[in-house]
Design a protein around this motif. Structure first.
Motif, PDB file in Angstrom:
ATOM      1  N   LEU A 176       1.060  -1.488   0.127  1.00  0.00           N
ATOM      2  CA  LEU A 176      -0.185   0.415  -0.237  1.00  0.00           C
ATOM      3  C   LEU A 176       0.773   1.414  -0.076  1.00  0.00           C
ATOM      4  O   LEU A 176       0.413   2.109  -0.525  1.00  0.00           O
ATOM      5  CB  LEU A 176      -1.424  -0.213   0.606  1.00  0.00           C
ATOM      6  CG  LEU A 176      -2.233  -1.299   1.202  1.00  0.00           C
ATOM      7  CD1 LEU A 176      -3.561  -1.137   2.176  1.00  0.00           C
ATOM      8  CD2 LEU A 176      -3.048  -1.254  -0.188  1.00  0.00           C
ATOM      9  N   HIS A 177       2.432   1.198   0.812  1.00  0.00           N
ATOM     10  CA  HIS A 177       2.478   2.560  -0.045  1.00  0.00           C
ATOM     11  C   HIS A 177       3.174   3.305  -0.955  1.00  0.00           C
ATOM     12  O   HIS A 177       3.757   3.861  -1.260  1.00  0.00           O
ATOM     13  CB  HIS A 177       4.324   1.662   1.426  1.00  0.00           C
ATOM     14  CG  HIS A 177       4.803   1.177   0.342  1.00  0.00           C
ATOM     15  ND1 HIS A 177       4.645  -0.099   0.482  1.00  0.00           N
ATOM     16  CD2 HIS A 177       6.732   0.977  -0.129  1.00  0.00           C
ATOM     17  CE1 HIS A 177       5.917  -0.898   0.100  1.00  0.00           C
ATOM     18  NE2 HIS A 177       6.813   0.012  -0.236  1.00  0.00           N
ATOM     19  N   LYS A 178       3.311   2.255  -1.661  1.00  0.00           N
ATOM     20  CA  LYS A 178       3.732   1.759  -2.884  1.00  0.00           C
ATOM     21  C   LYS A 178       2.411   3.065  -4.220  1.00  0.00           C
ATOM     22  O   LYS A 178       2.933   4.145  -5.457  1.00  0.00           O
ATOM     23  CB  LYS A 178       3.476   0.747  -3.789  1.00  0.00           C
ATOM     24  CG  LYS A 178       5.114   0.334  -3.845  1.00  0.00           C
ATOM     25  CD  LYS A 178       4.857  -1.180  -4.311  1.00  0.00           C
ATOM     26  CE  LYS A 178       5.929  -2.018  -3.257  1.00  0.00           C
ATOM     27  NZ  LYS A 178       5.725  -2.927  -4.370  1.00  0.00           N
ATOM     28  N   VAL A 179       1.317   2.670  -3.750  1.00  0.00           N
ATOM     29  CA  VAL A 179       0.017   3.287  -4.039  1.00  0.00           C
ATOM     30  C   VAL A 179       0.392   4.970  -4.253  1.00  0.00           C
ATOM     31  O   VAL A 179       0.384   5.576  -3.612  1.00  0.00           O
ATOM     32  CB  VAL A 179      -1.472   3.145  -3.364  1.00  0.00           C
ATOM     33  CG1 VAL A 179      -2.293   3.997  -3.940  1.00  0.00           C
ATOM     34  CG2 VAL A 179      -1.425   2.123  -3.107  1.00  0.00           C
ATOM     35  N   ALA A 180       0.233   5.663  -5.951  1.00  0.00           N
ATOM     36  CA  ALA A 180       0.315   6.601  -6.524  1.00  0.00           C
ATOM     37  C   ALA A 180      -0.799   7.007  -6.785  1.00  0.00           C
ATOM     38  O   ALA A 180      -1.129   8.376  -7.077  1.00  0.00           O
ATOM     39  CB  ALA A 180       0.894   6.830  -6.684  1.00  0.00           C
ATOM     40  N   GLN A 226       7.012  -4.525  12.436  1.00  0.00           N
ATOM     41  CA  GLN A 226       5.978  -3.978  11.666  1.00  0.00           C
ATOM     42  C   GLN A 226       5.251  -3.024  11.966  1.00  0.00           C
ATOM     43  O   GLN A 226       4.656  -1.591  11.355  1.00  0.00           O
ATOM     44  CB  GLN A 226       5.432  -5.513  11.304  1.00  0.00           C
ATOM     45  CG  GLN A 226       6.144  -6.603  10.617  1.00  0.00           C
ATOM     46  CD  GLN A 226       5.656  -7.599  10.637  1.00  0.00           C
ATOM     47  OE1 GLN A 226       4.779  -8.108  11.058  1.00  0.00           O
ATOM     48  NE2 GLN A 226       5.619  -7.989   9.284  1.00  0.00           N
ATOM     49  N   LEU A 227       4.790  -2.849  13.354  1.00  0.00           N
ATOM     50  CA  LEU A 227       3.686  -1.503  13.589  1.00  0.00           C
ATOM     51  C   LEU A 227       3.680  -0.572  12.633  1.00  0.00           C
ATOM     52  O   LEU A 227       3.117   0.565  12.335  1.00  0.00           O
ATOM     53  CB  LEU A 227       3.409  -1.176  15.001  1.00  0.00           C
ATOM     54  CG  LEU A 227       2.940  -2.655  16.178  1.00  0.00           C
ATOM     55  CD1 LEU A 227       3.218  -2.116  16.884  1.00  0.00           C
ATOM     56  CD2 LEU A 227       1.469  -3.441  16.027  1.00  0.00           C
ATOM     57  N   ALA A 228       5.056   0.394  12.753  1.00  0.00           N
ATOM     58  CA  ALA A 228       5.034   1.796  12.649  1.00  0.00           C
ATOM     59  C   ALA A 228       4.908   1.706  10.569  1.00  0.00           C
ATOM     60  O   ALA A 228       4.076   2.362  10.048  1.00  0.00           O
ATOM     61  CB  ALA A 228       5.772   2.041  12.787  1.00  0.00           C
ATOM     62  N   GLN A 229       5.702   0.271  10.043  1.00  0.00           N
ATOM     63  CA  GLN A 229       5.039   0.121   8.738  1.00  0.00           C
ATOM     64  C   GLN A 229       4.262   0.127   7.608  1.00  0.00           C
ATOM     65  O   GLN A 229       4.120   0.771   7.224  1.00  0.00           O
ATOM     66  CB  GLN A 229       6.663  -0.480   8.878  1.00  0.00           C
ATOM     67  CG  GLN A 229       6.554  -0.586   6.923  1.00  0.00           C
ATOM     68  CD  GLN A 229       7.360  -1.900   6.899  1.00  0.00           C
ATOM     69  OE1 GLN A 229       8.247  -2.179   7.260  1.00  0.00           O
ATOM     70  NE2 GLN A 229       7.579  -1.997   5.212  1.00  0.00           N
ATOM     71  N   LEU A 230       3.756  -0.716   8.906  1.00  0.00           N
ATOM     72  CA  LEU A 230       1.937  -1.542   8.317  1.00  0.00           C
ATOM     73  C   LEU A 230       1.291   0.300   8.596  1.00  0.00           C
ATOM     74  O   LEU A 230       0.321   0.767   7.965  1.00  0.00           O
ATOM     75  CB  LEU A 230       1.655  -1.672   8.867  1.00  0.00           C
ATOM     76  CG  LEU A 230       2.028  -3.802   8.618  1.00  0.00           C
ATOM     77  CD1 LEU A 230       1.941  -5.229   8.950  1.00  0.00           C
ATOM     78  CD2 LEU A 230       2.678  -3.710   6.602  1.00  0.00           C
ATOM     79  N   ASP A 231       1.407   0.368   9.964  1.00  0.00           N
ATOM     80  CA  ASP A 231       0.049   1.869   9.941  1.00  0.00           C
ATOM     81  C   ASP A 231       0.617   3.196   9.742  1.00  0.00           C
ATOM     82  O   ASP A 231      -0.335   3.156   8.754  1.00  0.00           O
ATOM     83  CB  ASP A 231       0.527   2.620  11.611  1.00  0.00           C
ATOM     84  CG  ASP A 231      -0.198   3.377  11.851  1.00  0.00           C
ATOM     85  OD1 ASP A 231      -1.582   3.121  11.785  1.00  0.00           O
ATOM     86  OD2 ASP A 231      -0.157   4.556  12.512  1.00  0.00           O
ATOM     87  N   GLY A 232       2.220   3.199   8.766  1.00  0.00           N
ATOM     88  CA  GLY A 232       2.311   4.853   7.835  1.00  0.00           C
ATOM     89  C   GLY A 232       1.769   4.437   6.157  1.00  0.00           C
ATOM     90  O   GLY A 232       1.154   4.972   6.122  1.00  0.00           O
ATOM     91  N   ALA A 233       2.035   3.215   6.053  1.00  0.00           N
ATOM     92  CA  ALA A 233       1.713   2.128   4.715  1.00  0.00           C
ATOM     93  C   ALA A 233       0.019   2.494   4.538  1.00  0.00           C
ATOM     94  O   ALA A 233      -0.582   3.242   3.934  1.00  0.00           O
ATOM     95  CB  ALA A 233       1.663   0.552   4.250  1.00  0.00           C
ATOM     96  N   LEU A 234      -1.282   2.382   6.189  1.00  0.00           N
ATOM     97  CA  LEU A 234      -2.425   2.523   5.907  1.00  0.00           C
ATOM     98  C   LEU A 234      -2.849   4.372   5.646  1.00  0.00           C
ATOM     99  O   LEU A 234      -4.208   4.709   4.761  1.00  0.00           O
ATOM    100  CB  LEU A 234      -3.109   1.744   6.703  1.00  0.00           C
ATOM    101  CG  LEU A 234      -2.807   0.768   7.117  1.00  0.00           C
ATOM    102  CD1 LEU A 234      -3.611   0.052   8.446  1.00  0.00           C
ATOM    103  CD2 LEU A 234      -4.524   0.142   6.214  1.00  0.00           C
ATOM    104  N   ALA A 235      -2.165   4.671   6.202  1.00  0.00           N
ATOM    105  CA  ALA A 235      -1.805   6.132   6.129  1.00  0.00           C
ATOM    106  C   ALA A 235      -1.885   7.130   4.734  1.00  0.00           C
ATOM    107  O   ALA A 235      -3.161   7.891   3.995  1.00  0.00           O
ATOM    108  CB  ALA A 235      -1.689   6.680   7.560  1.00  0.00           C
TER     109      ALA A 235
END
Length: 386
Positions: A176-180, A226-235
């Protein structure tokens, strides 16, 4: 008033328990308690109203009053095609239980890491029910194994996600962090004609300290690192999605339900409601309580969290408004929570009669429920003079 009085009448007892998850459905629990009541008071009128709070067992509870139950082909959390149960109520409402599609107890679906799981199958189920003519959906959110912000659901309905280079991005937490860019032009047009009710007993936002990943991620397999990474990806995903659709929902109560599945539904215009309140409305709990003398409710294990929107508490609140006393009969009771539980129930009882293993208690749950309910009914009968 004694039982010999010419004006005496048989008591009306409403049985409205939640399921004993992993053991008995709410319907089976209600039937066992009802049998115990009838054994103690043969003339009692017993009204069975199995209840649920938007998690596992919600489909069973809603279908108790009738309707059509069937299976549809959809993808589990790992992307494998499975047959999952859904329902159409008599009023035409479609029922989808997320736990039956992407549930935490599905061994095949959870065989892949949480960062690779998706809610595509929930989108599949919605499409299948749209094909059946459904336009009103009750979506139970509890018990999911996913943390994808509902990206899978949206993709299953036709939304496409792209990265900065124009490649399609898979609707998985790790991507999800790749979505542009988001293209919703192929979103199933029937969705615009549909009305969704998202049912849950949690009101968390999508991201942050109280969000889906931080609060519920660990129980789904999210590791501390993984918490910060996955939360950041959702944001990040939410920021791009909201800019594309012109709607905001990430901070709304319930957006964090089911790993963000609630968020996707809110982005589709869903109404977010207490699962237990919604089920209570559909099963006619208030009607069953009208003129009743006693309500018995319960769940697998009761503690202080029961008082925060869980099905037994909602049932007791409705009974209280109608002047009906309520007793709690659960598989287990947290002794430290008794003082709090007693503020919501007139008596709190466990079905366990003595020391024993959890396995034995689960295996004997129907008999334990019936025996406990019978003893409660004998006590109630004596105290009420019936």
């Amino acid at each position: 008033m004694t039982s010999s009085s010419p004006t005496s009448r048989a008591p009306v007892v409403v049985i409205a328990p939640d399921s004993f998850k992993g053991s008995l459905s709410a319907e089976e629990v209600a039937a066992a308690i009802g049998a115990g009541i009838q054994a103690a008071i043969p003339g009692a009128e017993v009204r069975l109203r199995p209840i649920a709070d938007g998690g596992e067992g919600t489909l069973d509870a809603l279908m108790h009053a009738g309707g059509e139950r069937f299976s549809v082909a959809c993808r589990n959390a790992a992307g494998q095609t499975v047959q999952a149960p859904v329902g159409l109520l008599k009023d035409g409402s479609a029922v989808i239980e997320s736990a039956a599609i992407v549930g935490l107890t599905d061994a095949a679906g959870t065989a892949v890491a949480v960062e690779e799981r998706s809610t595509l199958g929930v989108g599949d189920a919605i499409k299948a029910l749209l094909d059946r003519g459904a336009r009103h959906f009750l979506v139970a959110l509890g018990g999911s194994s996913t943390n994808d912000g509902g990206a899978g659901l949206l993709a299953g309905l036709g939304v496409v996600f792209y990265d900065a280079a124009g490649a399609v991005v898979a609707p998985q937490p790790s991507q999800l962090h790749k979505v542009a860019r988001v293209d919703a032009s192929a979103l199933d047009p029937r969705v615009q004609q549909a009305h969704f009710v998202a049912m849950s007993d949690v009101d968390n936002p999508l991201c942050g300290e109280e969000g889906a990943t931080a609060v519920f991620g660990p129980q789904k397999g999210v590791k501390p690192e993984q918490l910060a990474q996955l939360d950041g990806a959702l944001a990040h995903f939410a920021k791009v999605l909201e800019a594309s659709l012109g709607r905001s929902a990430a901070a709304l109560p319930g957006a964090g339900a089911a790993g963000g599945l609630g968020y996707a539904l809110l982005m589709l215009g869903a109404q977010f409601r207490s699962g237990a309140e919604t089920v209570a409305d559909h099963i006619g709990l208030d009607e069953a309580l009208t003129g009743a003398d006693w309500l018995i409710t319960g769940e697998g294990r009761s503690d202080a969290q029961t008082l925060h929107g869980k099905a037994p508490f909602i049932a007791s609140q409705r009974a209280r408004r109608l002047g009906v006393p309520t007793s709690l009969l659960s598989g287990g009771i947290d002794r430290k929570s008794l003082a709090q539980l007693q503020t919501g129930f007139s008596g709190c009882f466990s079905i366990v009669f003595g020391p024993g293993s959890l396995e034995d208690a689960i295996a004997q749950a129907p008999q334990l429920l019936q025996a406990s309910a019978e003893q409660m009914a004998r006590l109630w009968q004596t105290a009420s003079g019936r």
